[in-house]
Design a protein around this motif. Structure first.
Motif, PDB file in Angstrom:
ATOM      1  N   LEU A 112      -1.994   6.169 -11.747  1.00  0.00           N
ATOM      2  CA  LEU A 112      -3.221   5.191 -10.693  1.00  0.00           C
ATOM      3  C   LEU A 112      -3.239   3.817 -11.146  1.00  0.00           C
ATOM      4  CD1 LEU A 112      -6.431   7.611 -10.940  1.00  0.00           C
ATOM      5  CD2 LEU A 112      -5.056   6.806  -8.850  1.00  0.00           C
ATOM      6  N   GLY A 113      -2.633   3.106 -12.480  1.00  0.00           N
ATOM      7  CA  GLY A 113      -2.740   2.069 -12.750  1.00  0.00           C
ATOM      8  C   GLY A 113      -1.763   1.018 -11.805  1.00  0.00           C
ATOM      9  N   ALA A 145       2.342   9.394  -6.078  1.00  0.00           N
ATOM     10  CA  ALA A 145       2.301  10.721  -5.651  1.00  0.00           C
ATOM     11  C   ALA A 145       3.018  11.825  -6.506  1.00  0.00           C
ATOM     12  CB  ALA A 145       2.957  11.085  -4.422  1.00  0.00           C
ATOM     13  N   PRO A 146       4.371  11.507  -7.241  1.00  0.00           N
ATOM     14  CA  PRO A 146       5.115  12.161  -8.332  1.00  0.00           C
ATOM     15  C   PRO A 146       4.264  12.420  -9.656  1.00  0.00           C
ATOM     16  CG  PRO A 146       6.499  10.662  -7.043  1.00  0.00           C
ATOM     17  CD  PRO A 146       5.165  10.303  -6.763  1.00  0.00           C
ATOM     18  N   LYS A 147       3.518  11.493  -9.845  1.00  0.00           N
ATOM     19  CA  LYS A 147       2.677  11.489 -10.954  1.00  0.00           C
ATOM     20  C   LYS A 147       1.344  12.297 -10.748  1.00  0.00           C
ATOM     21  CE  LYS A 147       4.826   8.718 -13.759  1.00  0.00           C
ATOM     22  NZ  LYS A 147       5.434   9.217 -15.125  1.00  0.00           N
ATOM     23  N   ALA A 148       0.878  12.208  -9.687  1.00  0.00           N
ATOM     24  CA  ALA A 148      -0.114  13.257  -9.214  1.00  0.00           C
ATOM     25  C   ALA A 148       0.331  14.849  -9.258  1.00  0.00           C
ATOM     26  CB  ALA A 148      -0.773  13.067  -7.867  1.00  0.00           C
ATOM     27  N   TRP A 149       1.634  15.109  -8.893  1.00  0.00           N
ATOM     28  CA  TRP A 149       2.110  16.382  -8.993  1.00  0.00           C
ATOM     29  C   TRP A 149       2.172  16.819 -10.565  1.00  0.00           C
ATOM     30  CZ3 TRP A 149       3.389  20.966  -8.268  1.00  0.00           C
ATOM     31  CH2 TRP A 149       4.737  21.707  -8.874  1.00  0.00           C
ATOM     32  N   ALA A 175       0.795  -1.080   0.143  1.00  0.00           N
ATOM     33  CA  ALA A 175      -0.021   0.049   0.035  1.00  0.00           C
ATOM     34  C   ALA A 175       0.882   1.150  -0.124  1.00  0.00           C
ATOM     35  CB  ALA A 175      -0.908  -0.175   1.137  1.00  0.00           C
ATOM     36  N   ALA A 176       1.951   1.410   0.909  1.00  0.00           N
ATOM     37  CA  ALA A 176       2.854   2.544   0.997  1.00  0.00           C
ATOM     38  C   ALA A 176       3.461   2.571  -0.398  1.00  0.00           C
ATOM     39  CB  ALA A 176       3.701   2.272   1.887  1.00  0.00           C
ATOM     40  N   ALA A 177       3.992   1.451  -0.965  1.00  0.00           N
ATOM     41  CA  ALA A 177       4.597   1.452  -2.172  1.00  0.00           C
ATOM     42  C   ALA A 177       3.866   1.994  -3.436  1.00  0.00           C
ATOM     43  CB  ALA A 177       5.357  -0.046  -2.701  1.00  0.00           C
ATOM     44  N   GLY A 178       2.450   1.714  -3.291  1.00  0.00           N
ATOM     45  CA  GLY A 178       1.774   2.406  -4.377  1.00  0.00           C
ATOM     46  C   GLY A 178       1.443   3.961  -4.146  1.00  0.00           C
ATOM     47  N   VAL A 179       1.398   4.309  -3.160  1.00  0.00           N
ATOM     48  CA  VAL A 179       1.394   5.703  -2.765  1.00  0.00           C
ATOM     49  C   VAL A 179       2.705   6.289  -3.350  1.00  0.00           C
ATOM     50  CG1 VAL A 179       1.418   7.616  -1.103  1.00  0.00           C
ATOM     51  CG2 VAL A 179      -0.219   5.759  -0.687  1.00  0.00           C
TER      52      VAL A 179
END
Length: 469
Positions: free
Chosen positions: A380-381, A60-64, A52-56
């Motif tokens: 998100l994938g 996160a950088p892609k959300a930026w 779960a943490a790895a997914g974040v």
């Protein structure tokens, strides 16, 4: 707002410009493939970070980038560099991206918080540089040709080279890691991919220097006004929705390749073979997709490609029961669909973003929003796939020890790779069916079908606003 008109049509691009522009896909394909393929396994199975943490960390950088991409488009729209609005960004941002990627796997492996923090910061730097490369790069086709079919030919080269870049980077990277071992292998992958990115950026910058750029003048509209205009553009919204959902599906499948290869197939070089089947099929059919689009139109081609993309993924639900050759055959079908599902929407984007001289004043903003959506989908994938792994009880490994996965986890590995992407592609078809853009009735013009078509009929030298009523 002010705008400049352009000729109704433009001569065919030199073959050297088509090939040269396509070289930029070496950079986009390498960066789009390898982190999605290996970054999540690096975090979970090399650094021991929970799924779960790895997914974040991956997301996160892609959300930026979702925030940054429209800004990058706006900045390039307003550029007055003597070498053009877009080209200077290719070399500068491309080389910065290569340097940041080389650092991605060079960090410490312990303590875990420091190792994870290094990856997060380095990946954020990669994502930032990538925005300023990708957005101007995607904007260029709308400005170097006005010809409807020429854009399809231009995208044919881009997608063919993209497929080759995926084959080289995605096929070789797991093999390099496995050959050198996890400690040195991941670092070697970082340098290898950095070299590919630098080569692609330099090639695209160098080879497009002779292309004639056709643009409108810099618009006086505010950034917020332009975003509102783009948001009201229904054809763009529908095309973007389709592409983002399919990018999410592709990102989930890409993230699952390494897990499927290690935990389900379990044969040497399985990850590389999966990539070879995927990309070889895409390379073979890309010229055929161009012919299909020229004969039948871009939207029908996109529909057929999407059906193959989703159908191949759905067949992989039976992955654990299928003989291994059948698995690779299904992946080849996915690759065939993927080639068309990349070529057609990118060509259609150039049509939408330049269908009037007024629209040309914000081509970079169109592509900034587009690449933001693509980035969000691809980010998100892996995050969705990581969530499926977490729900399946995936046990992370660490340096010197390997976890054992249960039956429920193996099912989750397969479903995240097959059913989830298939459902996403199916949903995307609802938006694609409603997309109204059709081939031009005469050279150099575009028209839109469906409700409101009469009000937004345009020719290439129209200077009216392009808002949908």
């Amino acid at each position: 707002m002010t705008s400049a008109t352009t000729p109704a049509s433009s001569p065919p691009l030199p073959a050297s410009v088509r090939r040269g522009y396509g070289l930029g896909s070496v950079a986009t394909g390498s960066f789009g493939t390898v982190p999605g393929l290996l970054l999540l396994p690096y975090l979970t199975d090399r650094l021991g970070v929970p799924a779960a943490a790895a997914g974040v960390i991956v997301f996160a950088p892609k959300a930026w980038d979702v925030v940054l991409n429209p800004v990058a488009g706006r900045i390039s729209d307003r550029s007055t560099h003597p070498d053009g609005r877009r080209r200077p960004f290719l070399i500068r941002a491309g080389l910065l991206l290569a340097a940041a990627f080389a650092l991605l796997f060079l960090g410490p492996t312990a303590p875990q918080w420091l190792a994870a923090g290094w990856v997060a910061v380095a990946y954020l730097a990669c994502a930032t540089a990538y925005s300023f490369f990708q957005v101007p790069y995607v904007a260029m086709p709308a400005e170097i040709t006005d010809d409807y079919d020429e854009r399809t030919r231009l995208m044919t080269w881009r997608v063919a080279i993209l497929a080759l870049a995926i084959l080289v980077s995605g096929g070789a990277s797991p093999a390099i890691r496995d050959a050198l071992g996890p400690e040195s292998g991941y670092r070697a992958v970082g340098f290898f991919v950095a070299g590919l990115i630098a080569l692609g950026a330099w090639g695209a910058w160098r080879s497009t220097r002779s292309a004639v750029v056709r643009t409108g003048v810099v618009t006086s509209a505010t950034f917020g006004d332009q975003l509102r205009i783009i948001r009201s553009d229904r054809p763009f919204r529908l095309l973007l929705t389709t592409f983002v959902l399919q990018a999410l599906a592709t990102g989930a499948m890409l993230a699952g390749v390494d897990y499927v290869a290690r935990w389900v197939l379990g044969t040497p070089l399985s990850a590389t073979l999966l990539f070879v089947c995927f990309v070889a099929a895409a390379l073979v059919v890309t010229p055929l997709w161009q012919r299909f689009g020229t004969a039948r139109g871009k939207k029908p081609g996109y529909l057929v490609a999407s059906l193959l993309l989703g159908g191949g993924a759905l067949a992989l639900v039976l992955l654990r029961a299928l003989p291994e050759p059948a698995v690779y055959a299904c992946v080849a079908v996915v690759g065939i669909g993927y080639a068309g599902a990349q070529m057609f929407p990118l060509a259609m984007l150039a049509d939408v973003a330049s269908r009037t001289a007024e629209a040309r004043t914000r081509v970079g903003l169109y592509t900034g929003v587009w690449t933001a959506g693509e980035t969000l989908g691809l980010a998100l994938g892996p995050a969705v796939y990581a969530a499926v792994l977490a729900l399946g009880g995936y046990e992370s490994s660490g340096a010197g020890w390997v976890a054992v996965q249960g039956e429920r986890t193996l099912t989750a590995i397969v479903l995240g790779f097959s059913l989830v992407p298939a459902v996403l592609v199916a949903v995307s078809l609802l938006a694609l069916r409603a997309f109204p853009l059709a081939p031009p009735p005469t050279p150099g013009s575009m028209y839109l079908r469906g409700p409101g078509a009469a009000q937004i009929h345009r020719t290439a030298d129209s200077s009216d606003d392009d808002e949908e009523p």
